[in-house]
Design an enzyme around this catalytic site. Structure first.
Site, PDB file in Angstrom:
ATOM      1  CG  ASP A 160      24.351  23.208 -25.147  1.00 18.33           C
ATOM      2  OD1 ASP A 160      24.231  23.524 -26.340  1.00 18.33           O
ATOM      3  OD2 ASP A 160      23.474  23.409 -24.283  1.00 18.33           O
ATOM      4  CE1 TYR A 161      32.300  17.987 -21.559  1.00 23.68           C
ATOM      5  CE2 TYR A 161      31.688  16.086 -22.895  1.00 23.68           C
ATOM      6  CZ  TYR A 161      32.574  16.723 -22.035  1.00 23.68           C
ATOM      7  OH  TYR A 161      33.737  16.085 -21.679  1.00 23.68           O
ATOM      8  CB  VAL A 162      29.865  16.897 -27.999  1.00 24.17           C
ATOM      9  CG1 VAL A 162      29.598  15.741 -27.041  1.00 24.17           C
ATOM     10  CG2 VAL A 162      28.614  17.278 -28.774  1.00 24.17           C
ATOM     11  CB  THR A 164      32.727  23.058 -25.197  1.00 24.41           C
ATOM     12  OG1 THR A 164      32.674  21.801 -24.504  1.00 24.41           O
ATOM     13  CG2 THR A 164      31.479  23.867 -24.859  1.00 24.41           C
TER      14      THR A 164
END
Length: 252
Positions: A160-162, A164
């Site tokens: 999810d972080y990467v 973004t």
């Protein structure tokens, strides 16, 4: 001071998420290179006030503005206030970000945190750029802080972080085309493992991350700030739509 020691003299920079970690290092470096700096903070008002005093001690003007990067109205107000405060805007650094982990398919996943991460890491960056572009001087600079994980992710739980940050890298390439006619450059700096409160060099991931880097160690916030200062400066005028990895060789 000579031009070479103050390459950003007369410029005004806005740094989102500038009160601590990588953001604070960027604020200090841009001010050291001669820029007046506006920066936002989310909650750490004492750290923000200390940083303003440090920048003013360098002989530069500084302004700290409280803004929630997840709230569109906060971001637009931040940018317009930065422009109004010092009369111009030459450099925008999108440094504010959050890091929320989780495995796909986790029934206990915090969906509110998922949404907030997208709001801050993607929508907040878009809001800042959209608001800044009409106010920014031709020949300006837009620099966003991404992650090498946007290209290569060597461990689970960070999708999810990467994602973004990969979106920001794609926006960077697209915006470079949109803003080329105005000579505004748009680039992204992708850190590897950097020693901050969020990911300390003695933390739970430290040994794994050190082992991934060709240099076998963590970087410092100042390493990222140096890359940002270069891209913000006069020597980087022909660099746009680029991704610069500052990761000790993690991506090699």
């Amino acid at each position: 001071m000579t031009h070479t020691s103050q390459p950003l003299a007369g410029k005004v920079a806005l740094v989102t998420g500038g009160s601590r970690g990588i953001g604070a290092a960027i604020v200090r470096r841009l001010a050291g290179d001669g820029a007046d700096v506006v920066f936002s903070y989310a909650s750490s008002a004492p750290k923000a006030a200390d940083l303003v005093r440090d920048i003013e001690a360098l002989g530069r003007r500084a302004l700290a503005v409280k803004a929630d990067q997840a709230v569109y109205a906060d971001v637009t107000a931040l940018v317009t206030e930065a422009h109004k405060a010092f009369g111009r805007l030459d450099i925008l650094v999108n440094s504010a970000g959050v890091f929320t982990t989780g495995l796909v398919g986790d029934a206990q996943a915090d969906l509110a945190a998922f949404d907030r991460q997208i709001d801050i890491n993607v929508k907040g960056v878009v809001a800042a750029v959209r608001t800044a572009v009409p106010l920014m001087a031709d020949g300006g600079r837009i620099i966003s802080i991404g992650t090498t994980g946007a290209v290569h992710i060597p461990f689970a739980g960070a999708a999810d972080y990467v994602a973004t940050k990969a979106a920001v890298a794609a926006y960077t390439r697209g915006w470079s085309r949109d803003l080329g006619p105005r000579n505004i450059t748009v680039n992204v700096v992708q850190p590897g493992a950097i020693n901050t409160d969020m990911n300390p060099e003695d933390g739970p991931f430290a040994e794994t991350l050190k082992g991934l880097a060709a240099l076998g160690r963590y970087g410092r916030p100042e390493d990222i700030a140096a890359a940002v200062a270069f891209l913000a400066g006069p020597d980087a005028g022909y660099i746009t739509g680029a991704t610069l990895n500052v990761d000790g060789g993690q991506s090699a």
